[in-house]
Scaffold this motif. Structure first.
Motif, PDB file in Angstrom:
ATOM      1  N   ARG A 175      89.229 -16.051  48.295  1.00 44.31           N
ATOM      2  CA  ARG A 175      88.605 -14.831  48.783  1.00 44.31           C
ATOM      3  C   ARG A 175      88.767 -13.524  47.726  1.00 44.31           C
ATOM      4  O   ARG A 175      88.315 -12.732  47.867  1.00 44.31           O
ATOM      5  CB  ARG A 175      88.905 -14.310  50.072  1.00 44.31           C
ATOM      6  CG  ARG A 175      88.239 -15.379  51.064  1.00 44.31           C
ATOM      7  CD  ARG A 175      88.390 -14.799  52.770  1.00 44.31           C
ATOM      8  NE  ARG A 175      88.121 -15.640  53.519  1.00 44.31           N
ATOM      9  CZ  ARG A 175      89.030 -16.542  54.247  1.00 44.31           C
ATOM     10  NH1 ARG A 175      90.170 -16.547  53.645  1.00 44.31           N
ATOM     11  NH2 ARG A 175      88.531 -17.658  54.987  1.00 44.31           N
ATOM     12  N   VAL A 176      89.986 -14.051  46.889  1.00 45.37           N
ATOM     13  CA  VAL A 176      90.363 -13.133  45.900  1.00 45.37           C
ATOM     14  C   VAL A 176      90.114 -13.813  44.500  1.00 45.37           C
ATOM     15  O   VAL A 176      90.619 -14.945  44.295  1.00 45.37           O
ATOM     16  CB  VAL A 176      91.793 -12.650  46.079  1.00 45.37           C
ATOM     17  CG1 VAL A 176      92.384 -11.821  44.807  1.00 45.37           C
ATOM     18  CG2 VAL A 176      91.927 -11.916  47.399  1.00 45.37           C
ATOM     19  N   LEU A 177      89.525 -13.241  43.512  1.00 43.83           N
ATOM     20  CA  LEU A 177      89.300 -13.624  42.289  1.00 43.83           C
ATOM     21  C   LEU A 177      90.128 -13.030  41.172  1.00 43.83           C
ATOM     22  O   LEU A 177      90.404 -12.054  41.251  1.00 43.83           O
ATOM     23  CB  LEU A 177      87.552 -13.438  41.877  1.00 43.83           C
ATOM     24  CG  LEU A 177      87.061 -13.990  40.689  1.00 43.83           C
ATOM     25  CD1 LEU A 177      87.126 -15.546  40.603  1.00 43.83           C
ATOM     26  CD2 LEU A 177      86.000 -13.614  40.546  1.00 43.83           C
ATOM     27  N   THR A 178      90.726 -13.861  40.383  1.00 38.58           N
ATOM     28  CA  THR A 178      91.664 -13.469  39.283  1.00 38.58           C
ATOM     29  C   THR A 178      90.719 -13.717  38.183  1.00 38.58           C
ATOM     30  O   THR A 178      90.051 -14.953  37.940  1.00 38.58           O
ATOM     31  CB  THR A 178      92.749 -14.330  39.213  1.00 38.58           C
ATOM     32  OG1 THR A 178      93.637 -14.213  40.547  1.00 38.58           O
ATOM     33  CG2 THR A 178      93.776 -13.968  37.969  1.00 38.58           C
ATOM     34  N   MET A 179      90.778 -12.850  37.261  1.00 40.71           N
ATOM     35  CA  MET A 179      89.805 -12.702  36.014  1.00 40.71           C
ATOM     36  C   MET A 179      91.200 -12.662  34.932  1.00 40.71           C
ATOM     37  O   MET A 179      91.860 -11.714  34.859  1.00 40.71           O
ATOM     38  CB  MET A 179      88.941 -11.590  35.775  1.00 40.71           C
ATOM     39  CG  MET A 179      87.895 -11.414  36.794  1.00 40.71           C
ATOM     40  SD  MET A 179      86.848 -12.632  36.840  1.00 40.71           S
ATOM     41  CE  MET A 179      86.059 -12.220  35.268  1.00 40.71           C
ATOM     42  N   VAL A 180      90.904 -13.567  33.764  1.00 35.89           N
ATOM     43  CA  VAL A 180      91.783 -13.712  32.765  1.00 35.89           C
ATOM     44  C   VAL A 180      90.967 -13.709  31.438  1.00 35.89           C
ATOM     45  O   VAL A 180      89.932 -14.691  31.325  1.00 35.89           O
ATOM     46  CB  VAL A 180      92.893 -14.616  32.646  1.00 35.89           C
ATOM     47  CG1 VAL A 180      93.848 -14.829  31.741  1.00 35.89           C
ATOM     48  CG2 VAL A 180      93.655 -14.728  34.273  1.00 35.89           C
ATOM     49  N   GLU A 207      94.508  -4.474  36.952  1.00 38.83           N
ATOM     50  CA  GLU A 207      93.433  -3.748  37.671  1.00 38.83           C
ATOM     51  C   GLU A 207      93.269  -4.403  39.052  1.00 38.83           C
ATOM     52  O   GLU A 207      92.819  -5.686  38.702  1.00 38.83           O
ATOM     53  CB  GLU A 207      92.412  -3.391  36.992  1.00 38.83           C
ATOM     54  CG  GLU A 207      92.460  -2.209  35.574  1.00 38.83           C
ATOM     55  CD  GLU A 207      91.326  -2.012  34.881  1.00 38.83           C
ATOM     56  OE1 GLU A 207      90.262  -2.655  35.090  1.00 38.83           O
ATOM     57  OE2 GLU A 207      91.299  -1.359  34.178  1.00 38.83           O
ATOM     58  N   ILE A 208      93.347  -3.887  40.237  1.00 39.17           N
ATOM     59  CA  ILE A 208      93.398  -4.445  41.314  1.00 39.17           C
ATOM     60  C   ILE A 208      91.944  -3.757  42.037  1.00 39.17           C
ATOM     61  O   ILE A 208      92.098  -2.679  42.304  1.00 39.17           O
ATOM     62  CB  ILE A 208      94.388  -4.326  42.245  1.00 39.17           C
ATOM     63  CG1 ILE A 208      95.659  -4.937  41.556  1.00 39.17           C
ATOM     64  CG2 ILE A 208      94.236  -5.027  43.487  1.00 39.17           C
ATOM     65  CD1 ILE A 208      96.608  -4.255  41.055  1.00 39.17           C
ATOM     66  N   LEU A 209      90.956  -4.460  42.262  1.00 36.12           N
ATOM     67  CA  LEU A 209      89.865  -4.067  43.081  1.00 36.12           C
ATOM     68  C   LEU A 209      89.855  -4.456  44.442  1.00 36.12           C
ATOM     69  O   LEU A 209      90.006  -5.603  44.675  1.00 36.12           O
ATOM     70  CB  LEU A 209      88.450  -4.368  42.109  1.00 36.12           C
ATOM     71  CG  LEU A 209      87.122  -3.906  42.669  1.00 36.12           C
ATOM     72  CD1 LEU A 209      86.102  -4.104  41.776  1.00 36.12           C
ATOM     73  CD2 LEU A 209      86.679  -4.723  44.058  1.00 36.12           C
ATOM     74  N   GLY A 224      88.315  -9.114  46.823  1.00 35.08           N
ATOM     75  CA  GLY A 224      88.710  -8.167  45.536  1.00 35.08           C
ATOM     76  C   GLY A 224      88.835  -9.296  44.472  1.00 35.08           C
ATOM     77  O   GLY A 224      88.496 -10.271  44.443  1.00 35.08           O
ATOM     78  N   VAL A 225      89.456  -8.340  43.434  1.00 36.77           N
ATOM     79  CA  VAL A 225      89.569  -8.877  42.109  1.00 36.77           C
ATOM     80  C   VAL A 225      90.866  -8.662  41.503  1.00 36.77           C
ATOM     81  O   VAL A 225      91.366  -7.328  41.786  1.00 36.77           O
ATOM     82  CB  VAL A 225      88.371  -8.738  41.024  1.00 36.77           C
ATOM     83  CG1 VAL A 225      88.549  -9.112  39.777  1.00 36.77           C
ATOM     84  CG2 VAL A 225      87.138  -9.171  41.651  1.00 36.77           C
TER      85      VAL A 225
END
Length: 763
Positions: A175-180, A207-209, A224-225
């Motif tokens: 449910r939490v997406l990590t972007m790299v 950055e934590i959304l 969130g992200v």
């Protein structure tokens, strides 16, 4: 699929230098607003162009190799001054004089996660927190998530010092997406003991959304992200490097990283190598055997920064070995080996891992580009990832569990020419995955999945704020393969399809000077992950047997978020409240004390059975922060966060909800001749008792931890040499975090830890 990606690479990266675009420069000057004196060494950014430069002795700057047209957000930063951020029109404006006002605090980082367009917090409706490189290093965290886990609304599911999974407002895992590198990370993140496969040293900013981000990112951004952002490359003609090293006393963690980067007239490059090694973590009077880990990571970037935009190819290899703990201490607090003998402290601190352990290789390649088409922008990200996860249980040569996951992702967004105060955009995103079992033990089936999504987004800027609205459609198909092993059915085949329409509406408005009101209403979407649909087995290092359910429905949510932010010279505060209703919420539970016999290296164990079920759920809560800066060198920072999860079917608590917490920190920043950025800090982390828990959980008592730290910088001809010392849990408190996976085995969280760090610039 490989041919498609090769063609995309040839089309987007190599011919990019031939794109026709008018070459331009943007000049300016940065002055002190109080006395109009030039500020030498101020940094100027245009993030959407990956453009950066610094001012000379006269306060002058030149941004080279940028488009002649287009509207972009420009930032100017200088230590001790309020950050400047404004949209400039390169078609009508060629020079700019910036006056920076002295300030005790700097304004918030520019937000690029919560909106397709770079914007500051005054025009962004979502709740976003940014953490810079220095704070990440000074946190003393043993991994990337550990370094941000004290941000209000953020917590972690921890497995000792090696593995941490982010939890945002009570939601974690898929449910939490990590972007790299601009691409979503795919690394079997459904697992309890599967952390983020990212080099901690490569993050220049995180950055934590907080809140649903399904509109911009699709499935798995329900909660969130976490956006991991690398540094901008240097200005044209500049090369530099950095060596960073740290040592932690609790688990003997030695961590070092070497980085070199440069910009040769728009040809940009970066290379980094990092290494970590730690023995088992400890708490008062004990060291946990086989809880150590080691990492060896390599990553690099090659790219072009030209007047037509930029195109960067990033590639990395993340490699780690992690010891897995199967048993907690006996009634006397001692850890025993297979023969029932007490493991000595020296044996527990051996850096050589024993059985069982994980061996993980994560490969990533991403092509991240932004093409300036007239006054519009076309941003594309194409990525390939391979996650090879092996678990060695009986032999160090042959893995039992051996998962091979390949993921192909694409993200294409077009930003229309800015129509005055209107900012329209649309995008298409998708992913194809293929997972294969190569071992002789199984937890999830072989499977492949394919999903695609499309969104439209519109933002309207006003003099004192902005409103935004958007809609999105997603479709995902998952095919699980059947498997018979030794004459027994391990997995039954299934084919599931999921689709959803989601949307969002938000606003930000400055209701008074420095006081901004924000609101957001959004819907989220998440398709069940492969473990929830098809798991059947015990994952090494866990204390349960998992059984999936191929009949699960997709999760959808509706969340309302309201925030108030005040940023003045001496006081800043923020208030956020949210209510999130999730339909068909998926969670694992141990019902009716169900157990199953399990063969563990010839001995029969009885494990609790956890089955995945669904319910409707509510998550409500909020965060608050108040920072006082009444004296220039003194900062008093305070924060509070609370989440309440309710199973609507039974009116009981949801599982795995973090306890409420209050963080207080006093930070003194003395002005010492010959030094810069000096600080001394003392902090308290107060975590409340978690008395609301599901039937298969137990209550977790509250605790208070004392932390402290100090650091400084020494100016050199090549940049700043940074030194810091960070102490955590200095009173060596024995405690359990409610989300610690080792709590069930009566293993405390880490005790006292002191980290010594140094960062040395070169070239």
């Amino acid at each position: 699929m490989k041919r498609v990606y090769l063609l995309l690479f040839l089309y987007l990266f190599i011919p990019a230098a031939g794109f026709a675009a008018e070459l331009a420069q943007f000049k300016g000057k940065v002055l002190d607003a109080a006395n109009q004196a030039p500020l030498a060494g101020a940094t100027i950014y245009i993030t959407d162009l990956k453009a950066i430069t610094t001012t000379n002795a006269q306060g002058e700057f030149v941004l080279k190799n940028i488009p002649a047209k287009g509207r972009f957000l420009l930032e100017a930063r200088f230590v001790g001054y309020k950050t400047y951020a404004a949209v400039i029109d390169l078609g009508s404006q060629k020079e700019l004089t910036i006056s920076l006002s002295p300030s005790i605090i700097e304004s918030a980082e520019v937000v690029i996660t919560g909106s397709p367009f770079s914007s500051n917090n005054k025009t962004n409706s979502l709740s976003v927190v940014s953490v810079g490189k220095n704070k990440l290093a000074q946190s003393g965290g043993t991994n990337l998530v550990d370094a941000i886990a004290r941000i209000p609304g953020v917590s972690q599911v921890s497995t000792g010092g090696a593995i941490s999974k982010p939890v945002i407002r009570g939601l974690g895992y898929n449910r939490v997406l990590t972007m790299v590198d601009g691409a979503r990370e795919e690394a079997q993140q459904w697992g309890d003991e599967h952390g983020i496969e990212v080099d901690q040293f490569s993050a220049a900013r995180i950055e934590i959304l907080k809140g649903p981000a399904s509109l911009l990112y699709g499935s798995d951004a329900l909660g969130g992200v976490i956006n991991v952002i690398d540094d901008l490359v240097p200005a044209p003609g500049v090369r530099n490097g950095e060596f960073t090293s740290a040592y932690s006393t609790n688990n003997g963690l030695s961590a070092s990283s070497l980085m070199l980067q440069g910009n040769e007239n728009g040809f940009v490059y970066r290379g980094r190598a990092s290494y970590k090694n730690a023995y088992g973590f400890g708490y008062k009077g004990a060291t946990v055997p086989n809880s150590g880990f080691n990492e060896l990571n390599f990553n690099g970037m090659l790219g072009l920064n030209k007047s037509w935009g930029y195109s960067h190819l990033t590639f990395s290899r993340f490699h780690t070995n992690i010891g897995l703990v199967e048993n907690g201490p006996d009634d006397h607090g001692n850890y025993l080996n297979e023969d029932g003998e007490v493991i000595s402290a020296d044996e527990a601190k051996e850096r050589r891992l024993g059985l069982p352990f994980q061996n993980i290789n994560h490969y990533r390649a991403a092509l991240n580009s932004n093409f300036i088409l007239g006054k519009g922008q076309l941003k594309t990200v194409f990525a390939f990832q391979q996650n090879i996860r092996k678990e060695f249980e009986e032999s160090i040569q042959e893995p039992g569990l051996n998962l091979d996951l390949k993921s192909y992702t694409y993200d294409i967004k077009y930003y229309f020419p800015n129509l005055g105060k209107w900012e329209p955009a649309f995008g298409v995103q998708g992913m194809y995955q293929d997972n294969v079992n190569h071992g002789d033990e199984f937890l999830i089936p072989d499977y492949n999945s394919n999903n695609i999504g499309a969104f439209v987004y519109l933002k309207r800027n006003f003099d004192k704020g902005a409103i935004n609205i958007g809609a999105r459609y997603d479709y995902k198909k998952v095919d699980g393969k059947d498997l018979n092993f030794n004459g027994e059915e391990v997995f039954g085949g299934f084919s599931n399809e999921f689709s959803n329409v989601s949307g969002s509406l938000g606003f930000a408005y400055e209701i008074a000077k420095n006081l901004v009101l924000k609101g957001n209403a959004g819907s989220g979407f998440r398709a069940p992950n492969i473990a929830e649909l098809g798991a059947n087995g015990r994952h090494e290092g866990t204390f349960r047997y998992e059984i999936g359910n191929s009949k699960l429905k997709q999760e959808t949510s509706v969340q309302f978020d309201l925030g108030l932010e005040y940023n003045a010279e001496s006081v800043t505060f923020g208030l956020n409240a949210y209510a999130n209703r999730i339909f068909n919420y998926i969670y694992p539970g141990n019902f009716n004390d169900e157990t199953i016999p399990f063969d563990n290296n010839g001995s029969i164990e009885t494990l609790p059975v956890y089955r995945y079920v669904q319910t409707n759920a509510d998550l409500v809560g909020g965060e608050a922060s108040v920072d006082f800066h009444l004296v220039k060198s003194l900062h008093f920072e305070n924060s509070f966060s609370y989440t309440r999860g309710v199973n609507r079917a039974t009116d009981t608590a949801l599982p795995f909800i973090p306890a409420a917490s209050i963080n207080n920190e006093i930070r003194i920043e003395p002005n010492i001749k010959g030094l810069a950025d000096s600080y001394i800090k003392v902090g308290l982390t107060n975590t409340f008792k978690q008395a609301r828990f599901d039937s298969f959980e137990t209550q977790t008592n509250g605790y208070t931890l004392l932390d402290a730290g100090l650091g400084t910088s020494i100016k050199t001809a090549r940049g700043k040499l940074n030194l810091w010392v960070t102490g955590q849990n200095l009173l060596n408190k024995e405690y359990y975090n409610h989300l610690s996976r080792y709590k069930i085995a009566n293993i405390y969280n880490p005790g006292r830890n002191v980290t010594f760090g140094i960062s040395v610039p070169f070239l």
